[in-house]
Scaffold this motif. Sequence first.
Motif, PDB file in Angstrom:
ATOM      1  N   ARG A 162      25.918  52.505  73.147  1.00 29.68           N
ATOM      2  CA  ARG A 162      26.326  53.449  74.121  1.00 29.68           C
ATOM      3  C   ARG A 162      25.368  54.644  73.932  1.00 29.68           C
ATOM      4  O   ARG A 162      24.838  55.136  74.856  1.00 29.68           O
ATOM      5  N   SER A 163      25.506  55.162  72.648  1.00 28.79           N
ATOM      6  CA  SER A 163      24.660  56.186  72.128  1.00 28.79           C
ATOM      7  C   SER A 163      23.155  56.064  72.405  1.00 28.79           C
ATOM      8  O   SER A 163      22.438  57.021  72.918  1.00 28.79           O
ATOM      9  N   LEU A 164      22.908  54.921  72.013  1.00 27.97           N
ATOM     10  CA  LEU A 164      21.257  54.640  72.255  1.00 27.97           C
ATOM     11  C   LEU A 164      20.801  54.515  73.734  1.00 27.97           C
ATOM     12  O   LEU A 164      20.006  55.260  74.077  1.00 27.97           O
ATOM     13  N   ASN A 165      21.843  54.051  74.432  1.00 32.09           N
ATOM     14  CA  ASN A 165      21.509  53.959  76.033  1.00 32.09           C
ATOM     15  C   ASN A 165      21.630  55.418  76.601  1.00 32.09           C
ATOM     16  O   ASN A 165      21.147  55.651  77.666  1.00 32.09           O
ATOM     17  N   ARG A 166      22.689  56.262  76.348  1.00 30.16           N
ATOM     18  CA  ARG A 166      22.811  57.382  76.924  1.00 30.16           C
ATOM     19  C   ARG A 166      21.636  58.151  76.659  1.00 30.16           C
ATOM     20  O   ARG A 166      21.144  59.057  77.304  1.00 30.16           O
ATOM     21  N   ALA A 167      21.065  58.229  75.416  1.00 29.40           N
ATOM     22  CA  ALA A 167      19.741  59.007  75.107  1.00 29.40           C
ATOM     23  C   ALA A 167      18.608  58.064  75.564  1.00 29.40           C
ATOM     24  O   ALA A 167      17.467  58.596  75.208  1.00 29.40           O
ATOM     25  N   GLU A 168      18.651  57.134  76.260  1.00 29.79           N
ATOM     26  CA  GLU A 168      17.628  56.230  76.690  1.00 29.79           C
ATOM     27  C   GLU A 168      16.501  56.177  75.844  1.00 29.79           C
ATOM     28  O   GLU A 168      15.430  56.205  76.038  1.00 29.79           O
ATOM     29  N   THR A 169      17.180  55.694  74.662  1.00 28.48           N
ATOM     30  CA  THR A 169      16.293  55.414  73.480  1.00 28.48           C
ATOM     31  C   THR A 169      15.388  54.098  73.850  1.00 28.48           C
ATOM     32  O   THR A 169      15.725  53.128  73.988  1.00 28.48           O
ATOM     33  N   ALA A 170      14.125  54.319  73.375  1.00 32.20           N
ATOM     34  CA  ALA A 170      13.036  53.206  73.664  1.00 32.20           C
ATOM     35  C   ALA A 170      12.024  53.197  72.514  1.00 32.20           C
ATOM     36  O   ALA A 170      11.760  53.877  71.828  1.00 32.20           O
ATOM     37  N   VAL A 171      11.530  51.845  72.461  1.00 31.12           N
ATOM     38  CA  VAL A 171      10.105  52.011  71.548  1.00 31.12           C
ATOM     39  C   VAL A 171       9.228  52.828  71.664  1.00 31.12           C
ATOM     40  O   VAL A 171       8.805  53.199  72.868  1.00 31.12           O
ATOM     41  N   GLY A 172       8.777  53.499  70.715  1.00 26.40           N
ATOM     42  CA  GLY A 172       7.841  54.806  70.949  1.00 26.40           C
ATOM     43  C   GLY A 172       8.688  56.102  70.672  1.00 26.40           C
ATOM     44  O   GLY A 172       7.841  56.867  70.199  1.00 26.40           O
ATOM     45  N   ASP A 173       9.958  55.909  70.657  1.00 27.53           N
ATOM     46  CA  ASP A 173      10.578  57.290  70.166  1.00 27.53           C
ATOM     47  C   ASP A 173      10.775  57.087  68.551  1.00 27.53           C
ATOM     48  O   ASP A 173      10.844  56.180  67.884  1.00 27.53           O
ATOM     49  N   VAL A 174      11.072  58.471  68.006  1.00 28.61           N
ATOM     50  CA  VAL A 174      11.416  58.603  66.582  1.00 28.61           C
ATOM     51  C   VAL A 174      12.617  59.263  66.552  1.00 28.61           C
ATOM     52  O   VAL A 174      12.879  60.476  67.230  1.00 28.61           O
ATOM     53  N   PRO A 175      13.724  58.609  66.040  1.00 25.63           N
ATOM     54  CA  PRO A 175      14.992  59.169  65.840  1.00 25.63           C
ATOM     55  C   PRO A 175      15.398  59.770  64.614  1.00 25.63           C
ATOM     56  O   PRO A 175      14.686  59.388  63.285  1.00 25.63           O
ATOM     57  N   LEU A 176      16.249  60.873  64.579  1.00 26.99           N
ATOM     58  CA  LEU A 176      16.887  61.520  63.446  1.00 26.99           C
ATOM     59  C   LEU A 176      18.370  61.276  63.580  1.00 26.99           C
ATOM     60  O   LEU A 176      19.138  61.469  64.637  1.00 26.99           O
ATOM     61  N   VAL A 177      18.821  60.632  62.724  1.00 27.12           N
ATOM     62  CA  VAL A 177      20.333  60.316  62.550  1.00 27.12           C
ATOM     63  C   VAL A 177      20.966  61.163  61.544  1.00 27.12           C
ATOM     64  O   VAL A 177      20.727  61.067  60.477  1.00 27.12           O
ATOM     65  N   LEU A 178      21.804  62.055  62.343  1.00 30.84           N
ATOM     66  CA  LEU A 178      22.423  62.842  61.334  1.00 30.84           C
ATOM     67  C   LEU A 178      23.889  62.414  61.018  1.00 30.84           C
ATOM     68  O   LEU A 178      24.868  62.277  61.907  1.00 30.84           O
ATOM     69  N   GLY A 179      24.248  62.125  59.794  1.00 35.12           N
ATOM     70  CA  GLY A 179      25.531  61.717  59.407  1.00 35.12           C
ATOM     71  C   GLY A 179      25.349  60.058  59.228  1.00 35.12           C
ATOM     72  O   GLY A 179      25.161  59.441  60.248  1.00 35.12           O
ATOM     73  N   CYS A 180      25.521  59.467  58.130  1.00 31.65           N
ATOM     74  CA  CYS A 180      25.448  58.129  57.834  1.00 31.65           C
ATOM     75  C   CYS A 180      26.985  57.527  57.414  1.00 31.65           C
ATOM     76  O   CYS A 180      27.220  56.810  56.475  1.00 31.65           O
ATOM     77  N   LYS A 192      17.021  49.831  64.683  1.00 35.74           N
ATOM     78  CA  LYS A 192      16.222  48.779  63.847  1.00 35.74           C
ATOM     79  C   LYS A 192      15.885  47.467  64.900  1.00 35.74           C
ATOM     80  O   LYS A 192      14.983  47.174  64.940  1.00 35.74           O
ATOM     81  N   ALA A 193      17.043  47.111  65.447  1.00 34.48           N
ATOM     82  CA  ALA A 193      17.264  46.016  66.157  1.00 34.48           C
ATOM     83  C   ALA A 193      16.350  46.095  67.336  1.00 34.48           C
ATOM     84  O   ALA A 193      15.625  45.264  68.053  1.00 34.48           O
ATOM     85  N   ARG A 194      16.289  47.272  67.925  1.00 32.63           N
ATOM     86  CA  ARG A 194      15.514  47.738  69.290  1.00 32.63           C
ATOM     87  C   ARG A 194      13.864  48.022  68.923  1.00 32.63           C
ATOM     88  O   ARG A 194      12.936  48.078  69.815  1.00 32.63           O
ATOM     89  N   GLY A 195      13.635  47.988  67.582  1.00 28.87           N
ATOM     90  CA  GLY A 195      12.143  48.184  67.332  1.00 28.87           C
ATOM     91  C   GLY A 195      11.812  49.668  67.507  1.00 28.87           C
ATOM     92  O   GLY A 195      10.666  50.102  67.535  1.00 28.87           O
TER      93      GLY A 195
END
Length: 368
Positions: A162-180, A192-195
Motif C-alpha cells: 500500500r505504501s509503495l502504491n500510495r507513493a506511485e513508486t515505479a522503476v526509475g525512482d530512487v527510494p530512501l527508507v527511514l527506519g528498518c 526490490k521485487a518491483r525493480g
Amino acid sequence: MRVERQRLMRAVVMQDGRLRVEEIAEPVPGSGEVLVEVLACGICGSDKSCLVHGDGFNRAALGAFGTPMLDLSKPIVFGHEFVAEIVSYGPDTERKLPPGTRVVSMPILMREQPVLLGFGGTDTPGAYAQRMVLSEALLIPVPDQMSTDVAALTEPLAVALRSLNRAETAVGDVPLVLGCGPIGLAVIVLLKARGVGPIVAADLSPERRAFALKLGADVAVDPTVDSPYQAWMQAAATDDPALMSPPTAVAGRLPLRPTVGFECTGAPGLLQQMISGAPPGSRIAVAGINFGSDTVEPAQAIVKELDLRFCLYYSPEEFARTLELLASGDIDPTPLITGRVGLDDVADAFERLDTSPTDAKILIDASL
C-alpha cells in the motif's frame, strides 16, 4: 432437553496495558462466516502500540471518524497478521473450500457493523487465540507450495505494498527508507521485487541495517555518522536528461532521478527532517504512526513541491496481489521471521521486540 456445552479455547487477552493467557468462549460463526484454527500469527508494531498507546489510537479515530477504535474498558484479543485452517462453516455459506484448507483473509468481519479483527473483544477475537471466525467472502486459499510461515506475512507485506502504491513508486525512482523495523524492511523487500533502486535505507541500529542489506537495500546508512539525505541524492544523481525528475516551479530541473521517501518510524521530528532533506519534487509516503503531535514547516514542503501521502492498511486487491507475489517465489521475506512462540510466551515476545534489534517478526503458534 440436551444443552450444548460452550466450548472454551486459550487466547492472549489484553486489558489495562497487560497481556495474559485466559480461557475464553470459542466464537461461533454467524451468517456468511467460517470457524478457523489459527496456524500462525505475526506480532505487529500496532499491537505493541495498542498495548501502550490505546488511548492514542482512540484519539486518532475519534478525530477522523467520530468513534473510538478500541473499547479499552473490555478485554481485547489482538492478532491481524494470520494464516488459518478452515474448521467448519456457519449458516448461509457457499462452502467452496473444504475443511482443512489453509486460508488468509483481510482482518475484517463483514457484518452490518464491520469488525476490525485483532482490535475487538473476546466475542470477536483476533488471531492471538486458538480459533477465530472469518467472513467467507474474504477468504483466499493459500497455495500448496507456500509455507505457513510465509503466508502469515501476507498482511504486513500488504501494508508495505500500500505504501509503495500510495507513493506511485515505479522503476526509475530512487527510494530512501527511514527506519528498518518490520514495515521498513517489508517496504525494502517489495521495492526490490518491483525493480526499484538503488535503495537507500537508514536506521540507528547496526543489526537493522544488516537486515536491510540482506533483504535488498543497496546502501544502509547510520544517521549518526552520515546523512541519509546526502546518500539519497548521491544514489539519485544522473547526467541523463531522459532519466531526470520533472522540474519544479522554483528549483527547476535537477540532475536527479525521481526520488521517493518512506517514513517508517513514526518518531517525532522525522517527518520534518525528511521534508528538510528531501530533494524538490519528492514523494513521501508516511507509514510510521506518531500518536502525539508533531511540528512541520509547510512552507518548506510547498517551496519544494513535495507530495506527502499518509498510508494505512490496503485494498482487497492489494491484499490478494501480495499473496500472489509471495506465491510466485520471486521474493524471499523469510529473513523477516526471527522467532516463534506459543501463547504463554507472547508477553515475553513483546518485550523482546522492544529491546532486541536482532528480532523483526515473531510468529505466534498456538499449538506450542
